[in-house]
Design a protein around this motif. Structure first.
Motif, PDB file in Angstrom:
ATOM      1  N   CYS A 274     -14.397   1.094   6.605  1.00 42.16           N
ATOM      2  CA  CYS A 274     -13.464   0.413   5.708  1.00 42.16           C
ATOM      3  C   CYS A 274     -13.680  -1.109   5.740  1.00 42.16           C
ATOM      4  N   SER A 275     -13.971  -1.662   6.929  1.00 41.92           N
ATOM      5  CA  SER A 275     -14.188  -3.117   7.047  1.00 41.92           C
ATOM      6  C   SER A 275     -15.457  -3.558   6.330  1.00 41.92           C
ATOM      7  N   TYR A 277     -17.016  -1.714   3.582  1.00 42.37           N
ATOM      8  CA  TYR A 277     -17.123  -1.310   2.174  1.00 42.37           C
ATOM      9  C   TYR A 277     -15.824  -1.396   1.375  1.00 42.37           C
ATOM     10  N   HIS A 278     -14.696  -1.534   2.045  1.00 43.87           N
ATOM     11  CA  HIS A 278     -13.417  -1.535   1.322  1.00 43.87           C
ATOM     12  C   HIS A 278     -12.591  -2.782   1.645  1.00 43.87           C
ATOM     13  N   LYS A 279     -13.258  -3.934   1.799  1.00 43.24           N
ATOM     14  CA  LYS A 279     -12.541  -5.148   2.194  1.00 43.24           C
ATOM     15  C   LYS A 279     -11.431  -5.509   1.219  1.00 43.24           C
ATOM     16  N   ASN A 280     -11.704  -5.365  -0.060  1.00 44.52           N
ATOM     17  CA  ASN A 280     -10.717  -5.772  -1.067  1.00 44.52           C
ATOM     18  C   ASN A 280      -9.571  -4.772  -1.221  1.00 44.52           C
ATOM     19  N   ARG A 282      -8.110  -3.213   1.519  1.00 42.54           N
ATOM     20  CA  ARG A 282      -7.352  -3.117   2.767  1.00 42.54           C
ATOM     21  C   ARG A 282      -6.100  -3.981   2.698  1.00 42.54           C
ATOM     22  N   ASP A 285      -5.259  -5.932   8.349  1.00 41.11           N
ATOM     23  CA  ASP A 285      -6.145  -5.223   9.275  1.00 41.11           C
ATOM     24  C   ASP A 285      -6.022  -3.710   9.166  1.00 41.11           C
ATOM     25  N   CYS A 288      -7.618   1.097   4.239  1.00 38.52           N
ATOM     26  CA  CYS A 288      -7.258   1.346   2.841  1.00 38.52           C
ATOM     27  C   CYS A 288      -6.707   2.762   2.714  1.00 38.52           C
TER      28      CYS A 288
END
Length: 307
Positions: A274-275, A277-280, A282, A285, A288
């Motif tokens: 997630c950190s 590929y899915h930063k936007n 989340r 901390d 997602c």
């Protein structure tokens, strides 16, 4: 041809009796001769049919092999539906068991082959006198009759809920290995079919009483998947020794620990993924929603296996 086969069968059974009464050796030779008897001859010897009926015109066709196969199949089906009779003597019975004052006519050869305990009993009695009747004190007539129907090769009555405990007791007492194995196989099948906690503890108790290590292991593995509250309410659970109950709860604790390890592993994998590929997507901390749902599925699956 039929008369020759029948006399041959009679001679083999007489030969077996002579070995019992005089020689007492070469048991395997006697057993092989009995088992090698012609199938039709054995049907007649064990009273499965009336030869006169079988010799009527309808069975004398142009294809002896087809007729023979059809006849054997018919007789086999008939034998399954009509249990062997032990209430009267026949050509193969040379001994009478007395149970609760009632007679049961049996083959001394067959019982001696399947049970070393019964063989020793017959041998000791025959040294003192020509045995005709053997009393079985402490046994019930219905259990011994069921025992005979379960071990005789022309009936082999199936093991069931109704007879498994009695047959296991007699198999243990008379050291009948094949019957014991059939009882164990039946109880294993019940465990593998996800039976109730009550039944699991009942089978576990049975496995302890008869020193059935493999069945005991399987029973404890199944018992540890039931909740502590459920187990404590099962009749007979409190009667188990402390070592057994402790083993069950230790195994249950290990199941929880293993489930926790798998969930934590999946959570770490989700955090890394997630950190990257899915930063936007989340929330700070936190994971997602998509990764959180993935962890939730793994958690639900592992927890469900515990109950």
């Amino acid at each position: 041809m039929g008369d020759r086969q029948q006399s041959t069968a009679e001679e083999i059974f007489k030969e077996g009796r002579l070995y019992l009464d005089k020689n007492r050796e070469n048991w395997e030779l006697v057993e092989q001769k009995i088992l090698s008897l012609d199938a039709d001859t054995c049907y007649r010897e064990h009273g499965w049919e009336d030869i006169k009926t079988r010799c009527n015109g309808s069975e004398l066709g142009d294809s002896p092999r087809a007729t023979r196969t059809s006849s054997i199949q018919s007789l086999t089906e008939k034998s399954r539906n009509s249990p062997r009779t032990f209430f009267q003597a026949n050509d193969t019975s040379d001994l009478r068991l007395s149970v609760e004052g009632k007679p049961l006519y049996v083959s001394r050869i067959l019982l001696s082959i399947v049970s070393p305990v019964l063989k020793d009993m017959f041998d000791k009695r025959s040294k003192e006198q020509a045995i005709i009747e053997i009393p079985l004190p402490g046994q019930t007539y219905s259990d011994i009759l069921e025992f005979l129907e379960c071990i005789y090769p022309d009936s082999l009555k199936p093991i069931s809920d109704e007879n498994v405990h009695a047959m296991l007791r007699l198999a243990d007492e008379f050291k009948v290995k094949t019957l014991r194995e059939r009882c164990v196989a039946f109880l294993k099948l019940q465990l593998e079919n996800n039976c109730s906690s009550d039944r699991i503890i009942e089978i576990l108790t049975t496995s302890i009483n008869y020193d059935l290590e493999e069945l005991q292991q399987l029973s404890t593995d199944m018992a540890c998947r039931a909740s502590s509250e459920e187990l404590e309410n099962v009749p007979g659970f409190s009667d188990l020794c402390d070592d057994i109950t402790s083993d069950i709860f230790k195994k249950r604790l290990k199941l929880f620990e293993e489930a926790g390890r798998k969930i934590r592993k999946r959570l770490k994998e989700a955090e890394t993924h997630c950190s990257l590929y899915h930063k936007n997507e989340r929330w700070g901390d936190n994971l997602c929603n998509k990764c959180l749902a993935g962890v939730g599925k793994v958690s639900a699956y592992e927890i469900e296996k515990l109950f």
